[in-house]
Motif scaffolding. Sequence first.
Motif, PDB file in Angstrom:
ATOM      1  N   ARG A 196      30.156  78.621  -0.952  1.00 32.13           N
ATOM      2  CA  ARG A 196      31.570  78.664  -1.350  1.00 32.13           C
ATOM      3  C   ARG A 196      32.379  79.675  -0.539  1.00 32.13           C
ATOM      4  NH1 ARG A 196      32.102  75.189  -5.279  1.00 32.13           N
ATOM      5  NH2 ARG A 196      30.442  74.852  -6.789  1.00 32.13           N
ATOM      6  N   THR A 197      31.716  80.571   0.166  1.00 33.13           N
ATOM      7  CA  THR A 197      32.441  81.573   0.958  1.00 33.13           C
ATOM      8  C   THR A 197      32.442  81.258   2.452  1.00 33.13           C
ATOM      9  OG1 THR A 197      30.473  82.965   1.145  1.00 33.13           O
ATOM     10  CG2 THR A 197      31.945  83.391  -0.719  1.00 33.13           C
TER      11      THR A 197
ATOM     12  N   LYS B  16      35.235  82.760   5.258  1.00 26.29           N
ATOM     13  CA  LYS B  16      34.693  83.592   6.339  1.00 26.29           C
ATOM     14  C   LYS B  16      35.094  83.030   7.702  1.00 26.29           C
ATOM     15  CE  LYS B  16      30.716  85.184   3.724  1.00 26.29           C
ATOM     16  NZ  LYS B  16      29.269  85.017   3.517  1.00 26.29           N
TER      17      LYS B  16
END
Length: 67
Positions: free
Chosen positions: A34-35, A39
């Motif tokens: 989910r990141t 990023k």
Amino acid sequence: MPAVVYVHPWEADPEQPRIGASISRRFRHLVGIRTTLPKLRDLAARHRFGPMKKVVESATNLPVLMV
């Protein structure tokens, strides 16, 4: 300093089908998914990106032939 960022499309898709694997493999496969896009957006905002051909040419001062 040049760097290479390589991301598989599935590494940014939290809705991908779940794989039938052990808990440790599923964890490793899904942790941080989910990141990934935030990023990548941050990297794109803070750094210049270009084709690998230009990176190699600038580092070696030699033309790269594309075949």
